[in-house]
Design a protein around this motif. Structure first.
Motif, mmCIF file in Angstrom:
data_model
loop_
_atom_site.group_PDB
_atom_site.id
_atom_site.type_symbol
_atom_site.label_atom_id
_atom_site.label_comp_id
_atom_site.label_asym_id
_atom_site.label_seq_id
_atom_site.Cartn_x
_atom_site.Cartn_y
_atom_site.Cartn_z
ATOM 1 N N HIS A 467 -8.837 -4.136 -8.570
ATOM 2 C CA HIS A 467 -7.693 -4.191 -7.653
ATOM 3 C C HIS A 467 -7.191 -5.634 -7.630
ATOM 4 O O HIS A 467 -7.582 -6.436 -6.794
ATOM 5 N N SER A 477 -3.858 -1.193 -9.272
ATOM 6 C CA SER A 477 -4.579 -0.518 -8.186
ATOM 7 C C SER A 477 -4.348 -1.212 -6.844
ATOM 8 O O SER A 477 -5.298 -1.572 -6.152
ATOM 9 N N TYR A 479 -3.546 -1.944 -2.910
ATOM 10 C CA TYR A 479 -3.919 -1.267 -1.668
ATOM 11 C C TYR A 479 -2.708 -0.905 -0.814
ATOM 12 O O TYR A 479 -2.864 -0.307 0.253
ATOM 13 N N VAL A 482 -2.362 2.620 0.702
ATOM 14 C CA VAL A 482 -3.475 3.482 0.325
ATOM 15 C C VAL A 482 -4.058 4.215 1.519
ATOM 16 O O VAL A 482 -4.309 5.435 1.474
ATOM 17 N N SER A 483 -4.311 3.515 2.624
ATOM 18 C CA SER A 483 -4.995 4.168 3.745
ATOM 19 C C SER A 483 -4.158 5.274 4.365
ATOM 20 O O SER A 483 -4.688 6.142 5.069
ATOM 21 N N PHE A 530 -7.240 -2.703 4.628
ATOM 22 C CA PHE A 530 -6.459 -1.639 4.003
ATOM 23 C C PHE A 530 -5.350 -1.156 4.948
ATOM 24 O O PHE A 530 -4.224 -0.895 4.516
ATOM 25 N N LYS A 534 -1.277 -1.083 4.577
ATOM 26 C CA LYS A 534 -0.506 0.160 4.682
ATOM 27 C C LYS A 534 0.902 -0.109 5.167
ATOM 28 O O LYS A 534 1.872 0.524 4.708
ATOM 29 N N ARG A 546 2.043 1.945 -7.220
ATOM 30 C CA ARG A 546 0.741 2.423 -6.756
ATOM 31 C C ARG A 546 -0.074 2.936 -7.935
ATOM 32 O O ARG A 546 0.445 3.533 -8.860
#
Length: 672
Positions: A467, A477, A479, A482-483, A530, A534, A546
């Protein structure tokens, strides 16, 4: 062939016919010493045919055609006319040359070298019928007659006279530096008439000679007693040494000139430069020189690395190449610790490189070119914060950089700005959050995972190994958002998982270690980080950049080519045998790609096409000018080939592999 000292062509044998091959060969070497090709060759143009733009405060000068073409070059000149142009700045037609042509330096050339250069330009360079470009000078500087007054007032045409109190090596170096090398043209400050304030180390102004200057928005460093003789020789020969890597117009000098200079002449140049007294504080060497296979410095990272906006900006955008310690990576990325550009009073070069990017020079010792992309996408304030942090940490007392300085340079340089849709989150903004301490901890757990969580990480990887830049790089990758997608169904697990489950999956697979307790402070810090990433992302949103993209799984891997690609593109950072790279203190610089200290067969990166997609967009770094790491650039086929090669090397087993894909089809490239 004996070359008489007189300049009368009629009495100089060798110029009415063909010069001896040895004289032409010597002339080629003299041309390299004088770096003729750098100025007299336009980018992509024919050699010595002119047309290169030379920027001055008074407008643009275009270099002239010096091939033996009769109409546009010097094919119709006599030797006497050539000698007059070289020493006195007057052409065969009587036009005066602008002092961008360093004729005051060339006045110090010996008659033997001048005659050899003439022979080479007449017989060793192909004639090119290319017309010279008109001047781009502003009025009144476009009036050449005014140059006669400049010449009378400022031109120092003193011939070189050896110093009888010095040895032959010193005198040879002085001759090359003051004369053919015309080092003062860039490294000596200029006066009100754009004249070099000193042409040698002699006289009342001698201490100004090679004391540093600014050239075309670059800061040409002071050369007086700068480095040891071996360090200077290494820089001139290879384009880099333990202190720095060449930048700006110096890359052309090394490319076309100094890398071709003989070792004895390089030693002579370095000996002379070392002898010049300097009032400037000596540049400190990196704390511990590294072995050939390691990074440069064993120093510790600065304390403010994670507590200041500049430090976090540096962490995000600079550490992957220059390292948290500022030690760089030997033979690849330059150190900042001990770098004279960092410590220079004038930060012009630092600002220039940051805004416009940079490339290493290709030399025989270091043929591969490494690139730093332009960071013009960052604001003036962000760049100022980062560069101020760099100078505070490794600048030996150098002052901060102001946002106004960056703004002025941006206006002058008009750099190209990256316009990709992915908006890179700024780690520096973590400090403004109410839970800043927790967020910074979460970020550090990503960047320094195996150091901060040794009981949970069983190899030499960090989260940021996959990442990139702590999860802030498009197609690396990231973040970002992601969450928002958790909880979600995971085919490999065959059930809905939480973000904590996903994090622990990486600990068990990619890091071949043990899971974090879900309610631990460290897990909460990672999840908080994370969640900060977001932002306003919703589960139904599509986030540009992403993941790592995809590579066509129908591409058939070529293992033999994969091994070649690995050797050419990957081994410099990840080791010839996939062992990774460590610094002098034993810290991991770049992770191993196979072996016991790498990811296990249960990791997503152990799958050929997943690894190929990551490689395609993210490896190698420093490969071109893509923001922010110069990352990616291999063809789809090469990416698949090299991924097949390194994913199928020996690596740790994953005992729970039997539980994977209990309901869904197993991918065809799974290792089990």
């Amino acid at each position: 062939m004996a070359i008489p000292p007189r300049l009368d062509e009629a009495k100089s044998p060798g110029f009415s016919g063909t010069a001896e091959a040895g004289l032409v060969a010597k002339g080629r070497y003299v041309a390299q010493l004088g770096d003729c090709v750098a100025c007299h060759t336009a980018p992509g143009g024919p050699e010595m045919a002119g047309g290169r733009a030379l920027e001055t405060p008074f407008g643009t000068i275009y270099s002239t055609n010096i091939t033996p073409d009769v109409q546009h070059g010097i094919g119709g000149w006599s030797y006497a006319a050539f000698d007059r142009a070289m020493r006195h700045g007057v052409t065969a037609k009587g036009h005066r040359l602008y002092p961008a042509m360093p004729y005051p330096s060339y006045a110090k050339m010996s008659d033997e070298d001048m005659a050899a250069l003439w022979a080479y330009l007449r017989q060793g360079v192909p004639a090119v019928a290319q017309a010279n470009q008109p001047l781009g000078m502003h009025f009144p500087f476009d009036q050449r007659w005014g140059l006669a007054y400049w010449d009378a007032v400022f031109a120092d045409k003193t011939p070189f006279v050896p110093n009888p109190q010095k040895d032959a090596i010193w005198n040879r170096g002085a001759y090359l530096v003051q004369g053919l090398g015309h080092c003062g043209a860039c490294h000596t400050p200029r006066g009100i008439g754009f004249q070099e304030l000193a042409m040698s180390d002699l006289g009342s102004k001698g201490k100004l000679f090679l004391s540093g200057a600014q050239v075309e928005h670059w800061n040409a460093v002071a050369l007086r007693d700068l480095w040891t003789v071996p360090d200077t020789v290494e820089m001139l020969k290879t384009g880099q040494n333990r202190f720095a890597t060449a930048s700006g117009s110096m890359t052309d000098v090394i490319l076309h000139s100094t890398q071709h200079v003989s070792d004895p002449d390089l030693v002579a140049i370095a000996t002379y430069l070392k002898s010049l007294p300097s009032d400037t504080a000596k540049t400190a060497a990196p704390v511990a020189a590294a072995p050939a296979s390691a990074a440069a410095s064993a120093a510790e990272p600065p304390a403010q690395l994670f507590t200041s906006a500049g430090g976090l900006g540096y962490t995000q955008f600079c550490t992957d190449c220059h390292r948290p310690t500022g030690g760089g990576v030997k033979g690849v990325f330059p150190a900042l610790a001990g770098n004279p550009t960092v410590a220079a009073q004038d930060p012009a070069t630092l600002i220039h490189i940051t805004l416009t990017g940079w490339k290493t020079v290709s030399t025989g010792a270091h043929p591969r070119v490494y690139t730093m992309p332009a960071f013009a996408r960052l604001s003036d304030a962000e760049i100022a914060e980062i560069l101020s942090f760099v100078r505070q940490s490794w600048g030996q007392g150098a002052g901060p950089v102001a946002a106004a300085d960056v703004a002025q340079a941006r206006q002058q340089l008009d750099p190209k700005v990256d316009t990709s849709a992915f908006e890179t989150p700024r780690l520096s903004k973590l400090l403004a959050e109410p839970n800043a301490q927790q967020l910074v901890r979460g970020m550090r757990l990503n960047a320094e995972t195996h150091l901060l969580l040794p009981k949970n990480v069983g190899n030499d990887l960090n989260c940021t190994s996959c990442h990139l830049n702590a999860g802030t790089v498009a197609d690396g990758s990231p973040y970002v958002g992601v969450s928002a997608f958790f909880p979600s169904y995971a085919p490999r697990a065959g059930k809905v998982i939480t973000i904590e489950d996903r994090i622990n999956g990486c600990f068990r697979r990619s890091m071949n270690g043990k899971p974090l307790p879900p309610d631990s402070d460290d897990m909460k810090a990672m999840v908080a980080y994370f969640d900060w990433m977001k932002g306003n992302t919703r589960k139904e949103d599509k986030v540009p950049g992403r993941g790592v993209g995809k590579v066509d799984p129908k591409i058939v891997p070529n293992l033999a080519n994969g091994e070649k690609v690995y050797g050419a593109q990957c081994a410099v950072c990840h080791g010839q045998n996939g062992e990774g790279l460590k610094d002098a203190a034993g810290r991991t610089v770049y992770p191993p790609l196979w072996g016991e200290r790498s990811f296990n067969i249960g990791a997503g990166m152990a799958r050929t096409y997943t690894a190929a997609a990551f490689v395609k967009r993210n490896m190698p770094i420093g490969f071109h000018e893509k923001f922010p790491l110069g990352q990616g650039g291999l063809s789809d086929q090469d990416a698949v080939d090299v991924a097949e090669y390194f994913t199928h090397q020996d690596r740790p087993d994953f005992p729970d592999k039997v539980k994977d894909w209990p309901k869904d089809p197993k991918p065809k490239d799974a290792r089990y």
